[in-house]
Every structure is written in C-alpha cells, then in structure tokens.
Design a protein around this motif. Structure first.
Motif, short mmCIF file in Angstrom:
data_model
loop_
_atom_site.label_atom_id
_atom_site.label_comp_id
_atom_site.label_asym_id
_atom_site.label_seq_id
_atom_site.Cartn_x
_atom_site.Cartn_y
_atom_site.Cartn_z
N CYS A 46 0.83 -1.21 0.00
CA CYS A 46 0.00 0.00 0.00
C CYS A 46 0.86 1.26 0.00
CB CYS A 46 -0.94 0.00 1.20
SG CYS A 46 -2.30 -1.17 1.04
N LEU A 47 1.92 1.26 0.80
CA LEU A 47 2.81 2.42 0.81
C LEU A 47 3.53 2.57 -0.53
CD1 LEU A 47 4.32 2.30 4.41
CD2 LEU A 47 2.46 3.73 3.54
N ALA A 48 3.87 1.45 -1.15
CA ALA A 48 4.50 1.50 -2.48
C ALA A 48 3.54 2.07 -3.52
CB ALA A 48 4.98 0.11 -2.89
N LEU A 49 2.27 1.71 -3.41
CA LEU A 49 1.27 2.26 -4.35
C LEU A 49 1.12 3.77 -4.16
CD1 LEU A 49 -1.44 -0.55 -4.22
CD2 LEU A 49 0.03 0.04 -6.15
N ILE A 50 1.13 4.22 -2.92
CA ILE A 50 1.08 5.66 -2.67
C ILE A 50 2.34 6.32 -3.22
CG2 ILE A 50 1.07 7.45 -0.89
CD1 ILE A 50 -0.66 5.51 0.80
N GLY A 51 3.48 5.69 -3.02
CA GLY A 51 4.73 6.22 -3.57
C GLY A 51 4.69 6.29 -5.09
N TYR A 91 -6.04 7.96 0.68
CA TYR A 91 -6.42 7.84 2.09
C TYR A 91 -6.76 6.39 2.44
CZ TYR A 91 -6.57 12.80 3.41
OH TYR A 91 -6.24 14.09 3.73
N ALA A 92 -7.51 5.74 1.56
CA ALA A 92 -7.87 4.34 1.81
C ALA A 92 -6.62 3.47 1.88
CB ALA A 92 -8.82 3.83 0.73
N LEU A 93 -5.69 3.67 0.96
CA LEU A 93 -4.44 2.90 0.97
C LEU A 93 -3.63 3.18 2.24
CD1 LEU A 93 -3.33 3.29 -2.75
CD2 LEU A 93 -3.97 1.15 -1.62
N LEU A 94 -3.60 4.44 2.64
CA LEU A 94 -2.86 4.79 3.85
C LEU A 94 -3.48 4.14 5.08
CD1 LEU A 94 -0.47 6.48 4.86
CD2 LEU A 94 -2.07 8.36 5.19
N LEU A 95 -4.80 4.16 5.16
CA LEU A 95 -5.47 3.53 6.30
C LEU A 95 -5.27 2.01 6.29
CD1 LEU A 95 -8.77 5.59 6.51
CD2 LEU A 95 -6.91 5.54 8.17
N ILE A 96 -5.32 1.41 5.11
CA ILE A 96 -5.06 -0.03 5.02
C ILE A 96 -3.65 -0.33 5.53
CG2 ILE A 96 -4.70 -1.96 3.42
CD1 ILE A 96 -7.00 -0.75 1.72
N ALA A 97 -2.68 0.46 5.09
CA ALA A 97 -1.30 0.24 5.53
C ALA A 97 -1.18 0.43 7.04
CB ALA A 97 -0.35 1.20 4.80
N LEU A 98 -1.80 1.47 7.56
CA LEU A 98 -1.74 1.73 9.00
C LEU A 98 -2.34 0.57 9.80
CD1 LEU A 98 -1.18 3.84 11.28
CD2 LEU A 98 -3.55 4.57 10.96
N PHE A 99 -3.54 0.14 9.42
CA PHE A 99 -4.18 -0.96 10.14
C PHE A 99 -3.42 -2.27 9.95
CE2 PHE A 99 -8.27 1.61 9.62
CZ PHE A 99 -8.14 2.19 10.87
N GLN A 137 -8.39 1.79 -12.54
CA GLN A 137 -8.66 0.36 -12.69
C GLN A 137 -7.67 -0.46 -11.87
OE1 GLN A 137 -8.48 0.46 -16.98
NE2 GLN A 137 -10.69 0.10 -17.16
N TRP A 138 -6.40 -0.05 -11.87
CA TRP A 138 -5.41 -0.76 -11.05
C TRP A 138 -5.75 -0.63 -9.57
CZ3 TRP A 138 -2.75 -4.58 -12.53
CH2 TRP A 138 -2.23 -4.66 -13.81
N ALA A 139 -6.19 0.55 -9.17
CA ALA A 139 -6.57 0.75 -7.77
C ALA A 139 -7.75 -0.16 -7.42
CB ALA A 139 -6.92 2.21 -7.52
N LEU A 140 -8.71 -0.24 -8.32
CA LEU A 140 -9.87 -1.11 -8.09
C LEU A 140 -9.42 -2.57 -7.94
CD1 LEU A 140 -12.92 -1.40 -7.84
CD2 LEU A 140 -13.05 -1.54 -10.34
#
Length: 169
Positions: free
Chosen positions: A22-27, A49-57, A144-147
């Motif tokens: 998830c952090l790599a995707l944000i990067g 935000y969703a990716l960041l929250l997923i990474a955090l949790f 689409q990749w995010a989905l």
C-alpha cells in the motif's frame, strides 16, 4: 510452535507485506504526480487515504500479539478496502463516462480540508479532474489498477484468515 501460532505468524507477515504494498502504491502515485505531472483528482486522493489507512491498520495488526487484535485490524483493513473499492469503482465509471462529473466542485473543498491535505499538501491535495485520461499502465488506467488492488485486498485478507485459522484434526 503450535499450529495456532504458526497461522497467526503467517497472517502477521501477510499484513506487513500488505502495508508495504500500500505504501509503495502511494509512492507510485506520488511519482506519477511529481515526475510525470499527472494531477490527482478528489477520487485519487480518497483512494490514497484508503491505501494509507489499510497500511496503517495492517502494520498495527502485524504488531499485535493477540488473535483478537489481529482480527480487529484485519476487519478494519477489509472495511477500508471496501471503501477504496467503492471510490475506485466510481472513478472507473467516471473515466468511462467523462460527461459524468466526479464532483470536483463538491469534493475538492472537503478533501482539501482533511488533515493530511494541510500537513502534506503535495500528496493529499486535489489538483486535477477525475475524467482526465492518462496513459494506461499495462492496459489499465490507474483507477482500474486501484480497483484491482482494493478488490484483491477484500478477497485475500479474509481468505488468509480462513486458511490460517482452519482447524486441522
């Protein structure tokens, strides 16, 4: 080591991997924004935000030593992934039907008023339109990749739980 501890260890390692992805995707999104000049829209920012929250949790869950704590964090990961899938799905729809507005007039002030937009505006402030077409990556748009990523998370996290917690008699 008991099978129970082994399964929990597997889940925790998977959560670490998920958090890193998830952090790599944000990067990657930040790279595309800064280097390639692809401006993020409100839906892009909500997906971040969703990716960041997923990474955090995921990282918190990986640090938990109790099965209950890991389960709670995995549940939160799935909830965030469902929300991200909803946003990404709407983003894909908006890209297929550009006449449908993503609601930049409505969403932009809301997204820009979130705390991270003030702390880290480069990564979490709206700067583009949802219907702007950018070059696809391996045939799919970023939305689409995010989905795909969110749907895989929604599927794989519960599957991992079932697999790792299955009792073998």
């Amino acid at each position: 080591m008991s099978d129970d501890r082994l399964g929990l260890g597997r889940e925790r390692r998977f959560l670490v991997l998920l958090g890193i992805i998830c952090l790599a995707l944000i990067g990657g999104a930040l790279y595309m924004q800064v280097v390639l000049g692809e401006a993020p829209c409100p839906l892009c920012i909500l997906q971040r935000y969703a990716l960041l929250l997923i990474a955090l949790f995921a990282f918190i869950g990986a640090a938990m030593s109790s099965r209950r704590g890991v389960t709670v964090m995995e549940t939160l990961v799935v909830i965030c992934a469902l929300a991200g899938a909803g946003v990404a799905g709407h983003h894909v729809y908006t890209q297929f039907y550009p006449s449908v507005s993503c609601g930049i007039d409505v969403l932009q002030p809301i997204v820009d008023s979130l705390p991270l937009a003030k702390i880290f505006p480069l990564g979490f402030q709206v700067d583009g339109f949802c219907s702007t077409p950018y070059p696809p990556i391996l045939g799919l748009s970023l939305a689409q990749w995010a989905l795909v990523a969110f749907v895989l998370t929604v599927i794989l996290v519960p599957l991992g739980v079932v697999r790792n917690r299955k009792k073998t008699y």
